[in-house]
Design a protein around this motif. Structure first.
Motif, PDB file in Angstrom:
ATOM      1  N   GLN A 142      -3.064  -4.407  -0.725  1.00 11.67           N
ATOM      2  CA  GLN A 142      -3.680  -3.133  -1.053  1.00 11.67           C
ATOM      3  C   GLN A 142      -2.713  -1.948  -1.001  1.00 11.67           C
ATOM      4  O   GLN A 142      -2.757  -1.076  -1.881  1.00 11.67           O
ATOM      5  CB  GLN A 142      -4.859  -2.881  -0.115  1.00 11.67           C
ATOM      6  N   ASP A 143      -1.824  -1.919   0.007  1.00 14.16           N
ATOM      7  CA  ASP A 143      -0.943  -0.749   0.119  1.00 14.16           C
ATOM      8  C   ASP A 143       0.004  -0.655  -1.085  1.00 14.16           C
ATOM      9  O   ASP A 143       0.256   0.422  -1.614  1.00 14.16           O
ATOM     10  CB  ASP A 143      -0.171  -0.759   1.443  1.00 14.16           C
ATOM     11  N   GLN A 144       0.502  -1.810  -1.542  1.00 17.61           N
ATOM     12  CA  GLN A 144       1.395  -1.798  -2.710  1.00 17.61           C
ATOM     13  C   GLN A 144       0.649  -1.387  -3.971  1.00 17.61           C
ATOM     14  O   GLN A 144       1.148  -0.644  -4.803  1.00 17.61           O
ATOM     15  CB  GLN A 144       1.962  -3.202  -2.943  1.00 17.61           C
ATOM     16  N   ARG A 145      -0.558  -1.889  -4.073  1.00 12.65           N
ATOM     17  CA  ARG A 145      -1.365  -1.586  -5.249  1.00 12.65           C
ATOM     18  C   ARG A 145      -1.675  -0.088  -5.303  1.00 12.65           C
ATOM     19  O   ARG A 145      -1.553   0.547  -6.354  1.00 12.65           O
ATOM     20  CB  ARG A 145      -2.658  -2.407  -5.181  1.00 12.65           C
ATOM     21  N   ILE A 146      -2.008   0.476  -4.160  1.00 14.15           N
ATOM     22  CA  ILE A 146      -2.327   1.905  -4.118  1.00 14.15           C
ATOM     23  C   ILE A 146      -1.103   2.725  -4.501  1.00 14.15           C
ATOM     24  O   ILE A 146      -1.179   3.702  -5.242  1.00 14.15           O
ATOM     25  CB  ILE A 146      -2.864   2.292  -2.721  1.00 14.15           C
ATOM     26  N   MET A 147       0.066   2.269  -4.030  1.00 19.94           N
ATOM     27  CA  MET A 147       1.288   3.003  -4.335  1.00 19.94           C
ATOM     28  C   MET A 147       1.568   2.998  -5.846  1.00 19.94           C
ATOM     29  O   MET A 147       1.953   4.008  -6.416  1.00 19.94           O
ATOM     30  CB  MET A 147       2.440   2.350  -3.586  1.00 19.94           C
ATOM     31  N   GLN A 153      -0.831   5.325  -7.475  1.00 19.82           N
ATOM     32  CA  GLN A 153      -0.424   6.718  -7.267  1.00 19.82           C
ATOM     33  C   GLN A 153       0.758   7.089  -8.149  1.00 19.82           C
ATOM     34  O   GLN A 153       0.831   8.183  -8.687  1.00 19.82           O
ATOM     35  CB  GLN A 153      -0.044   6.939  -5.801  1.00 19.82           C
ATOM     36  N   ALA A 201       9.602   3.053  -4.104  1.00 19.04           N
ATOM     37  CA  ALA A 201       8.443   2.155  -4.138  1.00 19.04           C
ATOM     38  C   ALA A 201       8.765   0.963  -5.029  1.00 19.04           C
ATOM     39  O   ALA A 201       9.578   1.053  -5.927  1.00 19.04           O
ATOM     40  CB  ALA A 201       7.233   2.901  -4.686  1.00 19.04           C
TER      41      ALA A 201
END
Ligand SMILES: [Zn+2]
Lengths: 211, 196
Positions: B147-152, B155, B169
């Motif tokens: 999830q954190d990579q996907r959100i980055m 963004q 990133a």
């Protein structure tokens, strides 16, 4: 198509696509992609990724009359003029920065000339003209420097750069590019901070030359 | 082109069809189809608005850009090449260009277009479907990320990261879509050469 061997880093193409690059770097990215199908494919691939993220968003309702206004003006709004086309060695984005005219060169000394294209808080872009076998003064830079060859070629500590090649130099690189024998080397150079010349142009004069 | 459209914006779309959005855009490009344009508007205008609202502009300023961008979609449809871009990517680019133009009060530097002339060979439906399949794989890969990579990544593409944040990133691995676009570019260069 030229055989380009030095490309843009993927992250920079991604930053361009996402709209996060300043004017000077955007200009180099657009100009390089004009000359390099490898990076054009990378850019369009990044755009495909962007399109997916864009499409997956939660929609935000627009004003109820917006659609009617758009539909009513489809055939009445004049199309804005296209960016000038590529001319000779200059990609269309460079022609736009030149306002469609030939570069107005200023002499820097040693046969080197430059034409400043843009200069703002985010960085600067300029064309450099370096006669064959002449060295660009040794310089370091505070930020990143991009140099795209439009004509001729140059070589420095990191390799050889011919038409279409782009050198990406970080702040750590003190390099001395030398134009190779033959046609003068014409480059599009961009930085995200002012250049520091360690010789050649006294530091005091730098604001005047805007380099 | 006798292909069945995939449902809009879904990750479980059939793998053997261009998206319905791409078909709408082709109908606009080839037939100046106003009903298809209306469909494109209904689908994309609220998504352009959603993306631009993240930049902190007022709703009114954002809707002006939405309006301009959608009119450009109509005006520039003839430049749409479905073997190189799904409709989503092409409209994403147009919205970005217009946003930057408004925010910076100057034209964004753009790569010179590579457009085939009328005489160029007609793209095969298989190429369009292939690109859609690649885009579907890309979407599936995005959804599989932590999830954190996907959100980055979201963004980054929605304009919420600076260029140095984007540098640090990780990007989305493009997979086969890049080589497919590369082939389409080669074909285009070949066609342009034969034209001259
Ligand atoms: Zn390249």
């Amino acid at each position: 198509m030229n055989t380009v061997t030095h490309h843009l880093p993927d992250w920079m193409i991604r930053a361009y696509v996402a709209g996060g690059l300043g004017r000077a770097f955007s200009l180099v990215v657009a100009a390089h992609v004009t000359l390099c199908d490898e990076c054009r494919a990378q850019m369009e691939g990044e755009e495909a990724s962007g399109g997916i993220v864009f499409e997956d968003q939660r929609p935000e309702a627009v004003a109820v009359d917006l659609k009617a206004r758009v539909m009513a003006s489809l055939d009445t709004v004049p199309a804005s003029p296209a960016q000038p086309a590529q001319q000779g060695i200059y990609p269309g984005a460079v022609m736009a920065a030149l306002k469609g005219r030939a570069p107005r060169w200023r002499t820097l000394g040693g046969g080197i000339r430059q034409a400043v294209l843009s200069h703002d808080a985010e960085g600067s872009a300029r064309l450099l003209y370096i006669p064959g076998r002449v060295a660009v003064p040794d310089h370091g830079h505070k930020g990143l420097e991009l140099t795209l060859v439009l004509q001729g070629s140059f070589a420095d500590e990191t390799g050889r750069f011919a038409v279409g090649d782009v050198e990406v130099a970080g702040a750590e690189l003190e390099h001395q590019p030398i134009a190779e024998q033959g046609a003068p080397c014409i480059c599009l150079a961009a930085t995200d901070a002012p250049l520091r010349f360690s010789s050649f142009v006294p530091r005091l004069l730098q604001p005047i030359f805007r380099i | 082109m006798p292909v069945k459209p995939a449902p809009p914006g879904t990750s479980d779309a059939p793998m053997d069809a261009p998206s319905v959005q791409t078909l709408w855009l082709l109908a606009v490009r080839d037939h100046r189809d106003r009903a298809a344009f209306g469909q494109l508007f209904d689908f994309y205008a609220p998504r352009i608005k959603s993306m631009l609202m993240r930049g902190g502009m007022s709703a009114a300023a954002v809707e002006d850009i939405v309006q301009d961008a959608m009119i450009k979609v109509w005006q520039r449809a003839e430049q749409f090449d479905p073997t190189r871009a799904p409709a989503s990517a092409w409209i994403y680019r147009i919205a970005r260009n217009r946003q930057i133009e408004v925010l910076r009060r100057e034209r964004r530097p753009l790569p010179d277009d590579l457009i085939s002339g009328d005489e160029a060979s007609d793209p095969d439906a298989a190429d369009i479907i292939g690109l859609q399949q690649d885009a579907n794989h890309l979407r599936a890969a995005l959804h599989r990320l932590p999830q954190d990579q996907r959100i980055m990544i979201e963004q980054a593409f929605l304009g919420e990261l600076t260029h140095s944040e984007i540098r640090d990133a990780t990007g989305l691995a493009l997979g086969t879509i890049k080589s497919r676009i590369r082939l389409a570019l080669e074909r285009l260069r070949h066609d342009l050469r034969t034209l001259r």
